[in-house]
Design a protein around this motif. Structure first.
Motif, PDB file in Angstrom:
ATOM      1  N   GLY B 280      53.460  45.331  45.745  1.00  0.00           N
ATOM      2  CA  GLY B 280      53.538  46.790  45.829  1.00  0.00           C
ATOM      3  C   GLY B 280      53.360  47.490  44.496  1.00  0.00           C
ATOM      4  N   LEU B 281      52.933  46.744  43.458  1.00  0.00           N
ATOM      5  CA  LEU B 281      52.747  47.348  42.143  1.00  0.00           C
ATOM      6  C   LEU B 281      51.292  47.762  41.957  1.00  0.00           C
ATOM      7  CD1 LEU B 281      54.846  44.680  40.250  1.00  0.00           C
ATOM      8  CD2 LEU B 281      55.551  47.040  40.766  1.00  0.00           C
ATOM      9  N   THR B 282      51.078  48.786  41.133  1.00  0.00           N
ATOM     10  CA  THR B 282      49.715  49.239  40.852  1.00  0.00           C
ATOM     11  C   THR B 282      49.153  48.480  39.660  1.00  0.00           C
ATOM     12  OG1 THR B 282      50.263  51.449  41.633  1.00  0.00           O
ATOM     13  CG2 THR B 282      48.303  51.249  40.265  1.00  0.00           C
ATOM     14  N   VAL B 283      47.932  48.012  39.813  1.00  0.00           N
ATOM     15  CA  VAL B 283      47.233  47.366  38.699  1.00  0.00           C
ATOM     16  C   VAL B 283      45.812  47.900  38.648  1.00  0.00           C
ATOM     17  CG1 VAL B 283      48.533  45.197  38.724  1.00  0.00           C
ATOM     18  CG2 VAL B 283      46.526  45.448  40.201  1.00  0.00           C
ATOM     19  N   ARG B 284      45.211  47.804  37.478  1.00  0.00           N
ATOM     20  CA  ARG B 284      43.781  48.080  37.362  1.00  0.00           C
ATOM     21  C   ARG B 284      43.059  46.898  38.001  1.00  0.00           C
ATOM     22  NH1 ARG B 284      41.214  45.789  32.473  1.00  0.00           N
ATOM     23  NH2 ARG B 284      39.050  46.406  32.433  1.00  0.00           N
ATOM     24  N   PRO B 285      42.164  47.156  38.944  1.00  0.00           N
ATOM     25  CA  PRO B 285      41.533  46.031  39.646  1.00  0.00           C
ATOM     26  C   PRO B 285      40.795  45.104  38.679  1.00  0.00           C
ATOM     27  CG  PRO B 285      40.999  48.120  40.708  1.00  0.00           C
ATOM     28  CD  PRO B 285      41.682  48.455  39.427  1.00  0.00           C
ATOM     29  N   ALA B 286      40.912  43.812  38.921  1.00  0.00           N
ATOM     30  CA  ALA B 286      40.217  42.845  38.063  1.00  0.00           C
ATOM     31  C   ALA B 286      38.737  42.808  38.416  1.00  0.00           C
ATOM     32  CB  ALA B 286      40.834  41.469  38.224  1.00  0.00           C
TER      33      ALA B 286
END
Lengths: 251, 286
Positions: B280-286
């Motif tokens: 449920g955490l936001t990350v910059r897509p790899a």
């Protein structure tokens, strides 16, 4: 990053497309602040002949000018003035040459900043710089996703931000410009935060395009292209119709 | 929006990556530029280079490495290990590093943090803190219960020889010199003081967990993230991508650092980001 755009690589002689074959000369204003080499290297990567310089003649002859900056607004302004580069920046803008401000280099273009009360900015753009909301961690030190405002294809915003709506850029800052008509892109950080502004020949980014992987290099490549148009011709960027077909207005 | 950063850490000595990094298609596993470029390609948000052979004799090779990385890699990177003076920091930053991290030298002389922050800005001054739980077997007694009743000392004035539970109220003690030397200083108090002096970020490593694969020390991470206003990178103990999200959810970290799981092909940066995303955490897509 997957899908790195090979078109950004500069193995092919940059400037080859424009007849005279010279890479556009870009002056990265060097007033002794922070890590400027990254900006220079990134511009070279995307086809510019970029120089870190405080030499008036080199700056005057440049096709485009970049004003970087890190640290405190007041410290950057005094270092800039001490080096005499405030006048060089003003002259480049007055000449109509493409001008890119990065991070504190963006903030200095405004009239003042809450970070350093009483210190005048360059005032090349109207408005002020304010603290990020205290409901979020300061500095914002992370990647964040650009939300571009609608722009005309042939405007400064359109030429710099084409294809970049929704892309992720790297931010390190505690203050940002107040939203205005000049706002070209925002990010969500405790509410909408101004990420980029555009006006005439000025584009400024609160993020670090030189540290934002492929999308950042793409933005710098767009700047180099503006400088290439400027080269020799003194072309008015507002009438760069030959590029209109490549542009994608933000939705 | 808060996006959690994923940061691979590379150990270097004399300008070369050591302890082996095992990418299938990489011929020179010791080339910091190629490895950095590969992690950039995978979608790493930042990189940390830790100079473990740090001595003054090899500063030049580390500076040359920073310059070489800056030529090719356009994501932020930090160099730590052996930064003892403002001049050390300046040469690394001028070469193209975005941040420098200070550890033992800052414990020995905390003003170094203020000097670097004043000269180059807080944003490029990372303070690395290596912490261990105070041993419950120590003769003078370092039990957490006792520690909790004695929160008066600031922990920073305590000399190693006079160390007792009251010097380490949080129950976590700062170690220097690669985790070998106890200092008698409280991790939480040191983190606070570092931020007051100008640290822009804390890189917090659990020496108890480092190398174990048992996951971050969430209690220590939380103690620090609750105490300081700047971003905190959790480090030490990641044994799989499932260990990453708890560092954020339980520990409150803003970024997660790992080495082994990435270097030996056990996980890609994309795997790490998928795991964070699934939590449920936001990350910059790899």
């Amino acid at each position: 990053m997957s899908g790195v755009d090979q078109g950004l690589e500069s193995e092919a002689p940059a400037g080859a497309s424009n007849g005279d074959g010279r890479r556009p000369a870009i002056a990265v204003l060097d007033y002794g602040i922070g890590n400027l080499r990254s900006a220079q290297k990134a511009l070279e990567k995307v086809g510019a002949d970029a120089h870190l310089t405080d030499s008036p003649s080199m700056i005057e002859e440049a096709d485009g000018v970049v004003l970087p900056g890190v640290g405190a607004f007041g410290a950057c302004m005094s270092a800039l003035r001490e080096a005499g580069l405030d006048e060089q920046a003003e002259q480049a803008v007055a000449d109509g040459r493409p001008f890119l401000g990065i991070c504190v280099g963006m903030q200095m273009l405004f009239e003042e900043s809450e970070e350093s009360p009483g210190v005048a900015g360059l005032g090349l753009l109207p408005g002020r710089v304010v603290w990020l909301p205290d409901t979020v961690k300061r500095p914002q030190m992370q990647w964040n996703r650009l939300s571009c405002r609608p722009f005309a294809d042939d405007s400064m915003a359109g030429r710099m931000l084409r294809g970049l709506d929704g892309s992720w850029m790297y931010f390190v800052h505690s203050l940002a410009a107040e939203p205005s008509d000049l706002t070209a892109a925002t990010v969500d950080y405790g509410g909408p935060v101004v990420a980029a502004v555009a006006a005439d020949n000025i584009f400024a980014a609160q993020f670090h395009p030189e540290k934002s992987a492929e999308p950042g290099l793409r933005l710098l490549a767009n700047f180099v292209e503006l400088c290439r148009d400027q080269q020799g011709s003194g072309a008015d960027i507002n009438h760069a119709g030959d590029h209109a077909a490549d542009l994608h207005p933000a939705s | 929006m808060r996006a959690i950063r994923v940061i691979p850490c590379l150990d270097v000595a004399e300008g070369r990556v050591v302890k082996g990094v095992n990418f299938v298609d990489l011929r020179d596993a010791g080339d910091p530029v190629k490895l950095a470029a590969e992690y950039d390609r995978q979608g790493a948000d930042e990189l940390v280079f830790l100079d473990i052979g740090a001595s003054h004799e090899n500063r030049d090779t580390t500076v040359a490495m920073a310059a070489a990385v800056a030529e090719e890699v356009f994501i932020p990177f930090t160099i730590g290990g052996g930064v003892r003076t403002v001049d050390d920091a300046r040469s690394l930053l001028r070469a193209g590093a975005d941040k420098v991290s200070v550890n033992s030298a800052a414990v020995a002389r905390p003003e170094l943090i203020a000097e670097i922050a004043r000269e180059f800005g807080s944003q490029c001054c990372v303070v690395a803190i290596d912490g261990r739980r105070v041993s419950t077997e120590r003769p003078e007694g370092g039990l957490r219960d006792e520690a909790d009743t004695a929160r008066t000392g600031n922990g920073l004035d305590g000399q190693a020889e006079s160390r007792d539970a009251s010097d380490i109220p949080s129950g976590f003690e700062v170690y220097t010199h690669g985790g070998r030397t106890p200092t008698g200083i409280d991790v939480v108090e040191w983190a606070r003081r570092a931020v007051d002096l100008g640290a822009g970020e804390i890189l917090l490593t659990s020496m108890d967990r480092d190398g174990t694969g048992d996951g971050f020390d969430h209690e220590m991470t939380r103690a620090v993230t609750d105490a300081v206003s700047v971003p905190v990178i959790a480090s030490g103990g990641v044994g799989g991508v499932g260990d990453l999200a708890p560092g954020v959810v339980k520990g409150g970290a803003d970024a997660v650092l790992a080495a082994t799981i990435f270097h030996f092909g056990q996980a890609t940066i994309a795997d790490a980001k998928d795991a964070l995303s699934s939590a449920g955490l936001t990350v910059r897509p790899a």
